[in-house]
Design an enzyme around this catalytic site. Sequence first.
Site, PDB file in Angstrom:
ATOM      1  N   THR A 273       0.812  -1.214   0.000  1.00  0.00           N
ATOM      2  CA  THR A 273       0.000   0.000   0.000  1.00  0.00           C
ATOM      3  C   THR A 273       0.849   1.270   0.000  1.00  0.00           C
ATOM      4  O   THR A 273       2.000   1.251   0.469  1.00  0.00           O
ATOM      5  CB  THR A 273      -0.876  -0.019   1.276  1.00  0.00           C
ATOM      6  OG1 THR A 273      -1.475   1.257   1.452  1.00  0.00           O
ATOM      7  CG2 THR A 273      -0.067  -0.329   2.527  1.00  0.00           C
ATOM      8  N   ASP A 274       0.258   2.367  -0.454  1.00  0.00           N
ATOM      9  CA  ASP A 274       0.951   3.659  -0.371  1.00  0.00           C
ATOM     10  C   ASP A 274       0.979   4.181   1.069  1.00  0.00           C
ATOM     11  O   ASP A 274       1.724   5.109   1.387  1.00  0.00           O
ATOM     12  CB  ASP A 274       0.307   4.701  -1.313  1.00  0.00           C
ATOM     13  CG  ASP A 274      -1.180   4.916  -1.079  1.00  0.00           C
ATOM     14  OD1 ASP A 274      -1.742   4.350  -0.107  1.00  0.00           O
ATOM     15  OD2 ASP A 274      -1.795   5.654  -1.873  1.00  0.00           O
ATOM     16  N   GLU A 275       0.176   3.566   1.950  1.00  0.00           N
ATOM     17  CA  GLU A 275       0.123   4.054   3.334  1.00  0.00           C
ATOM     18  C   GLU A 275       1.449   3.897   4.069  1.00  0.00           C
ATOM     19  O   GLU A 275       1.672   4.569   5.072  1.00  0.00           O
ATOM     20  CB  GLU A 275      -0.962   3.305   4.122  1.00  0.00           C
ATOM     21  CG  GLU A 275      -2.339   3.684   3.684  1.00  0.00           C
ATOM     22  CD  GLU A 275      -3.384   3.341   4.732  1.00  0.00           C
ATOM     23  OE1 GLU A 275      -4.476   2.969   4.327  1.00  0.00           O
ATOM     24  OE2 GLU A 275      -3.098   3.436   5.931  1.00  0.00           O
TER      25      GLU A 275
ATOM     26  N   TYR B  70      -1.667  -0.573  11.186  1.00  0.00           N
ATOM     27  CA  TYR B  70      -1.816  -1.281   9.909  1.00  0.00           C
ATOM     28  C   TYR B  70      -0.638  -0.972   8.980  1.00  0.00           C
ATOM     29  O   TYR B  70       0.034  -1.871   8.467  1.00  0.00           O
ATOM     30  CB  TYR B  70      -3.144  -0.915   9.228  1.00  0.00           C
ATOM     31  CG  TYR B  70      -3.123  -1.155   7.737  1.00  0.00           C
ATOM     32  CD1 TYR B  70      -3.048  -2.455   7.229  1.00  0.00           C
ATOM     33  CD2 TYR B  70      -3.127  -0.099   6.824  1.00  0.00           C
ATOM     34  CE1 TYR B  70      -2.987  -2.686   5.858  1.00  0.00           C
ATOM     35  CE2 TYR B  70      -3.061  -0.322   5.465  1.00  0.00           C
ATOM     36  CZ  TYR B  70      -2.993  -1.614   4.985  1.00  0.00           C
ATOM     37  OH  TYR B  70      -2.922  -1.833   3.633  1.00  0.00           O
TER      38      TYR B  70
ATOM     39  N   ALA C 249       2.215   0.340   9.620  1.00  0.00           N
ATOM     40  CA  ALA C 249       3.507  -0.076  10.192  1.00  0.00           C
ATOM     41  C   ALA C 249       3.719  -1.567   9.949  1.00  0.00           C
ATOM     42  O   ALA C 249       4.828  -2.009   9.631  1.00  0.00           O
ATOM     43  CB  ALA C 249       3.548   0.236  11.683  1.00  0.00           C
TER      44      ALA C 249
ATOM     45  N   LYS D 137       2.386  -3.374   7.453  1.00  0.00           N
ATOM     46  CA  LYS D 137       2.673  -3.571   6.023  1.00  0.00           C
ATOM     47  C   LYS D 137       4.116  -3.152   5.725  1.00  0.00           C
ATOM     48  O   LYS D 137       4.822  -3.812   4.955  1.00  0.00           O
ATOM     49  CB  LYS D 137       1.697  -2.777   5.145  1.00  0.00           C
ATOM     50  CG  LYS D 137       0.305  -3.364   5.040  1.00  0.00           C
ATOM     51  CD  LYS D 137       0.263  -4.778   4.466  1.00  0.00           C
ATOM     52  CE  LYS D 137       0.437  -4.846   2.958  1.00  0.00           C
ATOM     53  NZ  LYS D 137       0.295  -6.253   2.478  1.00  0.00           N
TER      54      LYS D 137
HETATM   55  O1  TDX Z   1     -16.553   5.443   7.905  1.00  0.00           O
HETATM   56  C1  TDX Z   1     -15.586   5.996   7.335  1.00  0.00           C
HETATM   57  N1  TDX Z   1     -15.607   7.376   7.214  1.00  0.00           N
HETATM   58  C2  TDX Z   1     -14.582   8.072   6.627  1.00  0.00           C
HETATM   59  O2  TDX Z   1     -14.630   9.310   6.522  1.00  0.00           O
HETATM   60  C3  TDX Z   1     -14.462   5.274   6.828  1.00  0.00           C
HETATM   61  C4  TDX Z   1     -14.397   3.769   6.935  1.00  0.00           C
HETATM   62  C5  TDX Z   1     -13.444   5.991   6.239  1.00  0.00           C
HETATM   63  N2  TDX Z   1     -13.479   7.345   6.142  1.00  0.00           N
HETATM   64  C6  TDX Z   1     -12.349   8.059   5.521  1.00  0.00           C
HETATM   65  C7  TDX Z   1     -10.996   7.697   6.077  1.00  0.00           C
HETATM   66  C8  TDX Z   1     -10.078   7.835   4.881  1.00  0.00           C
HETATM   67  O3  TDX Z   1      -9.626   9.175   4.766  1.00  0.00           O
HETATM   68  O4  TDX Z   1     -12.312   7.663   4.147  1.00  0.00           O
HETATM   69  C9  TDX Z   1     -10.960   7.495   3.695  1.00  0.00           C
HETATM   70  C10 TDX Z   1     -10.781   6.075   3.204  1.00  0.00           C
HETATM   71  O5  TDX Z   1     -10.896   5.241   4.328  1.00  0.00           O
HETATM   72  P1  TDX Z   1     -10.708   3.643   4.234  1.00  0.00           P
HETATM   73  O6  TDX Z   1     -11.648   3.120   3.213  1.00  0.00           O
HETATM   74  O7  TDX Z   1     -10.742   3.092   5.605  1.00  0.00           O
HETATM   75  O8  TDX Z   1      -9.254   3.549   3.590  1.00  0.00           O
HETATM   76  P2  TDX Z   1      -7.826   4.143   4.066  1.00  0.00           P
HETATM   77  O9  TDX Z   1      -7.784   4.434   5.501  1.00  0.00           O
HETATM   78  O10 TDX Z   1      -7.497   5.276   3.122  1.00  0.00           O
HETATM   79  O11 TDX Z   1      -6.902   2.894   3.782  1.00  0.00           O
HETATM   80  C11 TDX Z   1      -7.138   2.146   2.601  1.00  0.00           C
HETATM   81  O12 TDX Z   1      -6.262   2.429   1.588  1.00  0.00           O
HETATM   82  C12 TDX Z   1      -5.008   1.866   1.614  1.00  0.00           C
HETATM   83  C13 TDX Z   1      -7.248   0.673   2.896  1.00  0.00           C
HETATM   84  O13 TDX Z   1      -8.056   0.421   4.023  1.00  0.00           O
HETATM   85  C14 TDX Z   1      -5.912   0.077   3.052  1.00  0.00           C
HETATM   86  O14 TDX Z   1      -6.019  -1.307   3.205  1.00  0.00           O
HETATM   87  C15 TDX Z   1      -5.085   0.395   1.868  1.00  0.00           C
HETATM   88  O15 TDX Z   1      -3.808  -0.125   2.038  1.00  0.00           O
END
Ligand code: TDX
Length: 335
Positions: free
Chosen positions: A125-127, A149, A151, A153
């Site tokens: 991931t880019d994270e 998470y 960390a 990866k």
């Molecule tokens: O309920 C929510 N409300 C909200 O505002 C959730 C679940 C997320 N969010 C925001 C948090 C993030 O800024 O949306 C964005 C995307 O959230 P996620 O879908 O949880 O993704 P993210 O945290 O960006 O991480 C994802 O991208 C990289 C994946 O979960 C990782 O597995 C991947 O490596």
Amino acid sequence: MKILITGGSGFMGSNMIRYLLRTYPEYEVLNFDKLTYAANPNNLIEADGNPRYQFMKGDIADEIAVEEAFANFNPDVVLNYAAETHVDRSILDPKAFLMTDVVGTYQLLEAVKRHGTGKLVQISTDEVFGSIETGAFTEKSPFEPNSPYSAAKAGGDHLCRAYWVTYQTPVVVTHSCNFYGPYQYPEKVIPLFITNLLEGKKVPLYGDGLNVREWIYTEDHCRAVDRILHDGKAGEIYNIGSGEETTNLDLTNKILELTGNNESMIDYVKDRAGHDRRYAIDHTKLSNELGWEPKTSFTEGLAATVKWYLDNKEWWVPLKSGEYEDYYQKQYVDR
Ligand code: TDX
């Protein structure tokens, strides 16, 4: 070619299995999956019964199970899609992340080394790079993970690098921007928001909603891994991106529009701890060296994704209502 895919019952792994069986009529696939909550018993119904598809239940952190999979299937290539991936879950309970994403990657590297397997492609991931205000991460950007998470990866990815440098274990690491598309477990923001709205519920937007993510459609990611699987060089790192950046608020507004809702359905909730402000990834290397480009625009992919969740309620309604709890419980008891 014989391909061992770990985590093949999850979102990205199952999309890749469907893609490979469809694209390469002579390839064989072994899906090695622990069947955690994020796997879905219905993800691969169409592959069941295909003579080129096999399933083995197992945990990548379990040395004996991994050895059995390698010894029996004798793969040419391994694609490591198995991972604990949800940031919010890692904040509540990091242990499973360390076991799967670090120890699991270690066990796969050891097995590839032991068996002289042709290649391991680590899906990452880019994270791991942390948050970036302007510009985009390149393959050379330093790791600055901010959640348990990312960390975990990063730990797995560092092991991949170390195995290449120390033992010349043929491993290729990919760093991708956020995936979306059909079959994604409804805890990630896109499927969570779509399914909430289809159920008439509000969507929980974290903080001010101005965090930025770059989004890639699952089929484009499959095509990128296809290129890397065939022509990616051992020891190399490839970023997979789309250039399609959006704030969470813009994304939410698009989903509201596609589902016939308005801003009154947004519930601004407390921000995520350590919430990364922006991710953006430079995929020039993948384009220049392996000739890959994304094909699906965000507008197109998001509309297709909303339609899929609308047309496939039988896939996600039981997941959200906890109907599969017994199924997962049984998998754990069996192990
Ligand atoms: O309920 C929510 N409300 C909200 O505002 C959730 C679940 C997320 N969010 C925001 C948090 C993030 O800024 O949306 C964005 C995307 O959230 P996620 O879908 O949880 O993704 P993210 O945290 O960006 O991480 C994802 O991208 C990289 C994946 O979960 C990782 O597995 C991947 O490596």
